[in-house]
Design a protein around this motif. Structure first.
Motif, mmCIF file in Angstrom:
data_model
loop_
_atom_site.group_PDB
_atom_site.id
_atom_site.type_symbol
_atom_site.label_atom_id
_atom_site.label_comp_id
_atom_site.label_asym_id
_atom_site.label_seq_id
_atom_site.Cartn_x
_atom_site.Cartn_y
_atom_site.Cartn_z
ATOM 1 N N GLU A 232 0.827 -1.198 0.000
ATOM 2 C CA GLU A 232 0.000 0.000 0.000
ATOM 3 C C GLU A 232 0.867 1.257 0.000
ATOM 4 N N ALA A 233 0.450 2.262 -0.763
ATOM 5 C CA ALA A 233 1.121 3.558 -0.785
ATOM 6 C C ALA A 233 0.118 4.625 -0.382
ATOM 7 N N VAL A 234 0.580 5.577 0.416
ATOM 8 C CA VAL A 234 -0.274 6.682 0.835
ATOM 9 C C VAL A 234 0.295 7.963 0.234
ATOM 10 N N ILE A 235 -0.497 8.595 -0.621
ATOM 11 C CA ILE A 235 -0.095 9.813 -1.319
ATOM 12 C C ILE A 235 -0.852 10.984 -0.720
ATOM 13 N N THR A 236 -0.216 12.156 -0.660
ATOM 14 C CA THR A 236 -0.876 13.300 -0.044
ATOM 15 C C THR A 236 -0.587 14.595 -0.798
ATOM 16 N N TRP A 237 -1.512 15.526 -0.657
ATOM 17 C CA TRP A 237 -1.389 16.867 -1.217
ATOM 18 C C TRP A 237 -1.852 17.880 -0.168
ATOM 19 N N LYS A 238 -1.231 19.054 -0.142
ATOM 20 C CA LYS A 238 -1.768 20.173 0.621
ATOM 21 C C LYS A 238 -2.887 20.798 -0.202
#
Length: 357
Positions: A232-238
């Motif tokens: 699993e990969a967790v990607i994020t953006w502001k």
């Protein structure tokens, strides 16, 4: 400072190259400063001061920095596929030794001929005297250690993101603070079956290949990796930095296409075609440094819990990606969406509206 962080996210490879070029240029000039000011007892810069020119350390640093960048991005990735760890270490030492020696030799020759007007034969004799000297040995060791330090900093930047490293240095997250963020959870379909079918080693190589392809899409879509956990990969953006709220959806579509474009390679090496499912949520989270001897950056909040639990529903509804109403509302999207259900997730009191895209 924010402009610098945005720059590191937008052009990560350029930042990596810049770290090497600027680092070696400053490092070479610092080495000169140590020698001239007598901060060590090894000796002066050159045995023959008349052959020295002030441009020498700057040019040497620029040449070696560019050389290191080219080797790191173009040569070593190909060599690493064919060598073991220790073979790769020895190969690096040999390549960088050749680079440093040839760079110092070439730059000193050019500077002597062009700036000092030294006759060619005399310039060659000066270099022959300098190369086997203790002075060159100390310069070589210094530049090799500089390379190790710069590559370590690059590795940390690639691990956490150069923007995160800058924030660490600023002490931004020493105290918990709130941010509005979007999170995407990516999970490989049928991972348990694939692990049993391929075996742990081959399965790990498959994951590395998939996440390596994912990494190529992060900069174009202004994304950051929060963490990799198993398959699993967790990607994020502001949220405030995201000009288009659909970018997380575009990233997922681009990733699906990228995986398909490597279909033949996956079939040849692993005998399977990997696919992923995803969930997207948005809202307030708390971000802070955690840990003692081993520090890490952690996001806390219901946003992540909800996104993780919605991911489990992709299989039930036979959808590759699901999003929440919070994501749609917080990003102001008017997207073509289909309301699937409104449910109360395990451990939550409020209901969550879930949409497919």
């Amino acid at each position: 400072m924010n402009w610098l962080i945005k720059l590191t996210k937008k052009y990560p490879l350029h930042v990596d190259a810049g770290i090497l070029i600027v680092g070696f240029t400053l490092g070479a000039n610092f080495f000169l400063f140590i020698k001239i000011t007598g901060l060590d007892d090894v000796g002066i810069v050159l045995s023959n001061r008349s052959s020295f020119h002030w441009s020498l350390p700057t040019i040497v640093g620029l040449v070696i920095g560019h050389g290191f960048a080219y080797i790191e991005f173009n040569i070593l990735p190909e060599i690493a596929k064919q060598l073991s760890l220790w073979q790769l270490v020895f190969a690096k030492v040999g390549i960088y030794t050749l680079l440093i020696t040839s760079s110092v030799f070439s730059v000193q020759l050019v500077v002597s001929l062009l700036f000092n007007g030294t006759p060619f034969n005399e310039a060659i004799d000066e270099i022959k005297t300098f190369i086997p000297s203790g002075m060159f040995l100390s310069l070589y060791i210094y530049l090799m250690l500089t390379g190790v330090a710069l590559n370590f900093f690059r590795a940390m930047g690639n691990r956490f993101g150069h923007g995160i490293i800058i924030d660490y240095l600023r002490g931004k997250y020493r105290e918990p603070m709130e941010e509005d963020r979007i999170f995407m959870f990516l999970d490989m379909n049928g991972s348990t079956t694939l692990a049993e079918q391929l075996g742990h080693i081959k399965y790990s190589r498959l994951l590395n290949k998939c996440f390596g392809l994912l990494s190529k899409l992060l900069a174009p879509y202004d994304a950051e990796v929060y963490q990799f956990v198993g398959d699993e990969a967790v990607i994020t953006w502001k949220q405030q930095d995201l000009k288009n709220g659909k970018i997380p959806l575009y990233l997922f579509q681009a990733y699906e296409k990228l995986l398909l474009s490597h279909k033949e390679e996956f079939k040849e090496k692993f005998g399977v075609q990997p696919t992923f499912k995803a969930s997207v949520n948005a809202g307030h989270v708390t971000v802070t440094e955690v840990g003692g001897f081993k520090k890490d950056l952690a996001y806390h909040g219901d946003v992540l819990n909800t996104a993780a639990r919605i991911l489990e529903l992709c299989k039930k509804y036979k959808k590759s990606i699901l999003v929440t109403d919070d994501y749609i509302e917080n990003t102001g999207l008017s997207i073509c969406k289909k309301h699937l259900t409104t449910i109360r997730l395990r451990g939550k009191n409020d209901e969550v509206a879930i949409f497919s895209y």
